[in-house]
Motif scaffolding. Structure first.
Motif, PDB file in Angstrom:
ATOM      1  N   UNK A 212       0.808  -1.218   0.000  1.00 39.36           N
ATOM      2  CA  UNK A 212       0.000   0.000   0.000  1.00 39.36           C
ATOM      3  C   UNK A 212       0.843   1.271   0.000  1.00 39.36           C
ATOM      4  N   UNK A 213       1.936   1.260   0.746  1.00 37.29           N
ATOM      5  CA  UNK A 213       2.781   2.456   0.820  1.00 37.29           C
ATOM      6  C   UNK A 213       3.363   2.785  -0.558  1.00 37.29           C
ATOM      7  N   UNK A 214       3.789   1.765  -1.266  1.00 38.86           N
ATOM      8  CA  UNK A 214       4.354   1.970  -2.603  1.00 38.86           C
ATOM      9  C   UNK A 214       3.273   2.391  -3.598  1.00 38.86           C
ATOM     10  N   UNK A 215       2.109   1.749  -3.508  1.00 37.01           N
ATOM     11  CA  UNK A 215       1.006   2.114  -4.406  1.00 37.01           C
ATOM     12  C   UNK A 215       0.595   3.565  -4.190  1.00 37.01           C
ATOM     13  N   UNK A 216       0.523   3.957  -2.935  1.00 34.31           N
ATOM     14  CA  UNK A 216       0.121   5.320  -2.610  1.00 34.31           C
ATOM     15  C   UNK A 216       1.185   6.318  -3.077  1.00 34.31           C
ATOM     16  N   UNK A 217       2.438   5.936  -2.945  1.00 26.83           N
ATOM     17  CA  UNK A 217       3.527   6.803  -3.424  1.00 26.83           C
ATOM     18  C   UNK A 217       3.364   7.073  -4.915  1.00 26.83           C
ATOM     19  N   UNK A 218       3.022   6.043  -5.674  1.00 27.48           N
ATOM     20  CA  UNK A 218       2.826   6.222  -7.123  1.00 27.48           C
ATOM     21  C   UNK A 218       1.593   7.080  -7.412  1.00 27.48           C
ATOM     22  N   UNK A 219       0.540   6.870  -6.629  1.00 28.89           N
ATOM     23  CA  UNK A 219      -0.681   7.672  -6.827  1.00 28.89           C
ATOM     24  C   UNK A 219      -0.446   9.134  -6.512  1.00 28.89           C
ATOM     25  N   UNK A 220       0.251   9.391  -5.411  1.00 27.21           N
ATOM     26  CA  UNK A 220       0.553  10.784  -5.029  1.00 27.21           C
ATOM     27  C   UNK A 220       1.394  11.466  -6.112  1.00 27.21           C
ATOM     28  N   UNK A 221       2.343  10.726  -6.654  1.00 29.42           N
ATOM     29  CA  UNK A 221       3.203  11.291  -7.705  1.00 29.42           C
ATOM     30  C   UNK A 221       2.363  11.624  -8.942  1.00 29.42           C
ATOM     31  N   UNK A 222       1.463  10.708  -9.297  1.00 29.54           N
ATOM     32  CA  UNK A 222       0.592  10.940 -10.467  1.00 29.54           C
ATOM     33  C   UNK A 222      -0.339  12.127 -10.208  1.00 29.54           C
TER      34      UNK A 222
ATOM     35  N   UNK B 168       9.509  13.603  -0.454  1.00 29.19           N
ATOM     36  CA  UNK B 168       9.661  13.693   1.016  1.00 29.19           C
ATOM     37  C   UNK B 168       8.402  13.190   1.714  1.00 29.19           C
ATOM     38  N   UNK B 169       7.254  13.557   1.168  1.00 31.26           N
ATOM     39  CA  UNK B 169       5.988  13.107   1.753  1.00 31.26           C
ATOM     40  C   UNK B 169       5.857  11.585   1.658  1.00 31.26           C
ATOM     41  N   UNK B 170       6.193  11.063   0.496  1.00 32.04           N
ATOM     42  CA  UNK B 170       6.108   9.611   0.294  1.00 32.04           C
ATOM     43  C   UNK B 170       7.075   8.858   1.210  1.00 32.04           C
TER      44      UNK B 170
END
Ligand code: DHB
Ligand code: MG
Length: 222
Positions: free
Chosen positions: A22-32, A99-101
């Motif tokens: 989930x942390x990695x998926x969310x990192x990608x979503x936040x970036x997008x 940094x947030x991710x």
């Protein structure tokens, strides 16, 4: 063989071998969501970087090109307490997202993002760092790869692994007359490595969710 199949197989591998969370998926979503381009490493490539770092017992890692922090999370997860990943990023907005991710991944203590053109940060870093880097991941603008590689070599020891992303670029790397400056960056780093007795290297072509590209692995041997 289609891009769609590469995507599906990449997802299958990601699921089958636990390269997603989930942390990695969310990192990608936040970036997008922040409008960052979809050019990070894939999850499976991120996990490869993680395995390399663990295999080497890496304590000091250098990354050139942070983007949204996806590869940084993968590599920092391999670090022991007290380890450090320094990541160089030219864009303030990318660094903010990263940094947030990284904070959300619980890795802020281990990751130090420096916001400036890497070509300006690297000469300062050479003077600052006490220990050589164990692992270097070069994933920034492609035309400057040879310069980044030379700086990485200055901060390496025998046994350091330097990984370079995007060394195939859809196969365009074979064209000496390409009008893509990135292709010339890759061709120049290959020429540099070929005449550099301190490193032994290979490059592997890859297909997957990031299309057709490749990774270069250079081991510092002397
Ligand atoms: C680009 C950059 C990357 O690092 C990558 O993995 C894919 C594409 C690009 O600049 O187009
Ligand atoms: Mg890349």
């Amino acid at each position: 063989m289609t891009r769609e199949l590469w995507n599906t197989v990449d997802s299958y591998i990601c699921d089958a071998l636990n390269a997603c969370d989930d942390v990695l998926d969310l990192a990608q979503r936040e970036a997008a969501d922040a409008g960052l381009p979809n050019i990070s490493v894939s999850a499976n490539q991120g996990k490869l970087l993680n395995l390399i770092a663990r295999m080497m017992n890496a304590r000091n890692i250098l990354e050139i090109g942070t983007l949204g922090g996806f590869s940084a999370i993968w590599m920092a997860r391999a670090l022991p307490p007290g380890g450090r990943l320094i990541s160089l990023e030219i864009e303030q907005q990318c660094a903010d997202v990263a940094r947030k991710n990284i904070e959300r991944a619980g890795l802020s203590k281990l990751v130090d993002i420096r916001v400036a053109p890497a070509i300006e940060t690297l000469p300062k870093l050479v003077k600052e760092v006490e220990a050589p880097f164990d692992l270097v991941f070069i994933d920034a603008d492609k035309k400057s790869i040879p310069e980044y590689f030379e700086w990485a070599l200055k901060m390496s020891r025998v046994g350091t692994m330097i990984v370079v992303d995007n060394v195939v670029r859809g196969g365009t790397v074979i064209d000496p007359d390409s009008d893509d400056p990135g292709v010339h960056g890759i061709r120049r780093v290959n020429e540099l490595i070929a005449r550099e007795p301190r490193v032994s290297a290979t490059a592997i072509q890859t297909v997957g969710s990031k299309g057709y590209d490749g990774l270069l692995f250079a081991l510092v041997v002397a």
